[in-house]
Design an enzyme around this catalytic site. Sequence first.
Site, mmCIF file in Angstrom:
data_model
loop_
_atom_site.group_PDB
_atom_site.id
_atom_site.type_symbol
_atom_site.label_atom_id
_atom_site.label_comp_id
_atom_site.label_asym_id
_atom_site.label_seq_id
_atom_site.Cartn_x
_atom_site.Cartn_y
_atom_site.Cartn_z
ATOM 1 N N SER A 109 3.831 35.268 92.071
ATOM 2 C CA SER A 109 3.859 35.888 90.742
ATOM 3 C C SER A 109 2.454 36.349 90.389
ATOM 4 O O SER A 109 1.522 35.543 90.336
ATOM 5 C CB SER A 109 4.335 34.881 89.703
ATOM 6 N N HIS A 159 6.423 39.237 92.630
ATOM 7 C CA HIS A 159 7.147 38.902 91.402
ATOM 8 C C HIS A 159 6.287 39.294 90.198
ATOM 9 O O HIS A 159 5.134 38.866 90.088
ATOM 10 C CB HIS A 159 7.430 37.393 91.403
ATOM 11 N N ASP A 207 5.999 39.328 86.110
ATOM 12 C CA ASP A 207 6.516 38.701 84.899
ATOM 13 C C ASP A 207 6.176 39.519 83.663
ATOM 14 O O ASP A 207 5.026 39.543 83.224
ATOM 15 C CB ASP A 207 5.906 37.292 84.755
ATOM 16 N N MET A 262 6.478 39.959 79.760
ATOM 17 C CA MET A 262 6.776 39.167 78.553
ATOM 18 C C MET A 262 6.386 39.958 77.312
ATOM 19 O O MET A 262 5.361 40.642 77.307
ATOM 20 C CB MET A 262 5.968 37.867 78.583
ATOM 21 N N HIS A 266 10.691 40.612 86.618
ATOM 22 C CA HIS A 266 11.367 39.597 85.815
ATOM 23 C C HIS A 266 11.089 39.895 84.347
ATOM 24 O O HIS A 266 9.987 39.668 83.860
ATOM 25 C CB HIS A 266 10.821 38.210 86.236
ATOM 26 N N MET A 283 11.206 39.265 80.563
ATOM 27 C CA MET A 283 11.383 38.246 79.528
ATOM 28 C C MET A 283 11.135 38.952 78.204
ATOM 29 O O MET A 283 10.135 38.720 77.519
ATOM 30 C CB MET A 283 10.394 37.090 79.758
ATOM 31 N N MET A 296 15.512 29.533 86.469
ATOM 32 C CA MET A 296 14.203 29.103 85.989
ATOM 33 C C MET A 296 14.083 27.589 86.138
ATOM 34 O O MET A 296 14.938 26.842 85.666
ATOM 35 C CB MET A 296 14.015 29.475 84.508
ATOM 36 N N ASP A 324 12.241 29.927 90.096
ATOM 37 C CA ASP A 324 10.982 30.369 89.509
ATOM 38 C C ASP A 324 10.406 29.343 88.545
ATOM 39 O O ASP A 324 11.038 29.006 87.542
ATOM 40 C CB ASP A 324 11.275 31.697 88.777
HETATM 41 C C1 DX5 Z 1 7.296 31.849 83.865
HETATM 42 C C2 DX5 Z 1 7.300 32.935 84.907
HETATM 43 C C3 DX5 Z 1 6.997 32.449 86.289
HETATM 44 C C4 DX5 Z 1 5.597 31.941 86.466
HETATM 45 C C5 DX5 Z 1 5.471 31.212 87.768
HETATM 46 O O1 DX5 Z 1 7.715 32.373 82.663
HETATM 47 O O2 DX5 Z 1 8.574 33.548 84.941
HETATM 48 O O3 DX5 Z 1 7.261 33.478 87.228
HETATM 49 O O4 DX5 Z 1 4.660 32.966 86.428
HETATM 50 O O5 DX5 Z 1 4.203 30.644 87.826
HETATM 51 P P1 DX5 Z 1 3.946 29.170 88.424
HETATM 52 O O6 DX5 Z 1 4.328 29.251 89.871
HETATM 53 O O7 DX5 Z 1 2.502 28.961 88.183
HETATM 54 O O8 DX5 Z 1 4.849 28.243 87.660
HETATM 55 ZN ZN ZN Z 2 9.068 34.892 86.649
#
Ligand code: DX5
Ligand code: ZN
Length: 216
Positions: free
Chosen positions: A7, A32, A34, A36, A65, A67, A136, A174
């Site tokens: 990620s 990956h 993320d 947000m 991903h 969010m 998750m 994840d």
């Molecule tokens: C959390 C994210 C994850 C996160 C994973 O909201 O969706 O993808 O970045 O990071 P680690 O591996 O540090 O938990």
């Molecule tokens: Zn993620």
Amino acid sequence: MLKIAPSILAADFGKMAEEVASLEKCGADIIHCDVMDGVFVPNITFGMPMIKAVRKASGLPLDVHLMIINPEKYIDEFIDAGADCISFHVAATQKTDDILNNIKKRGIKSGIAINPDIPLESVKRYIEKIDMLLIMSVYAGFGGQKFIFESIKKIENAAELKKKYNKNLLIEVDGGINTQNVWDVAAAGADIAVAGSCVFGAADREACIATLKGRQ
Ligand code: DX5
Ligand code: ZN
């Protein structure tokens, strides 16, 4: 064999192109990303311009991903930016079927993401329609959280659903994955493990990814 999706949330944003380019050399399978919005989750990261930049810097598949609330508004833009797979949280939209149809029409992979408190049952009806189920193993919002061990049972149950309803389903896990717990994640039936802080925090990223892949 378990695929590893680092990620980029844990990468150095000041040199993202280099960070991303190095992942391919280090043996990563997927990147990956993320996204947000500060509303669906209490954190803000990046949007389409970052996906575009990462796309330019790497040939690896981009697993986006989302969010964000009302992801239906932005699906086309994320695909145009270079996403190869988009996952979104069913809890963030009333338009799950429309989104899945749109993603399919555009010819990329679709995924549904569920937080630890969302039962598998509630997304069972989508299993045949999706390419990936994103389980998750922490609450979405931040990197570097502790793996919630109850997720293992959920992965096992998802693997059962996969056997019954969609043999091609990819199970992605994840949150909080490291070289200690990756074996449990793989043994439970995961196809893809996301790893942020574990990979980017490692002194030797290549060795870290090799260990994540090898301990199964
Ligand atoms: C959390 C994210 C994850 C996160 C994973 O909201 O969706 O993808 O970045 O990071 P680690 O591996 O540090 O938990
Ligand atoms: Zn993620």
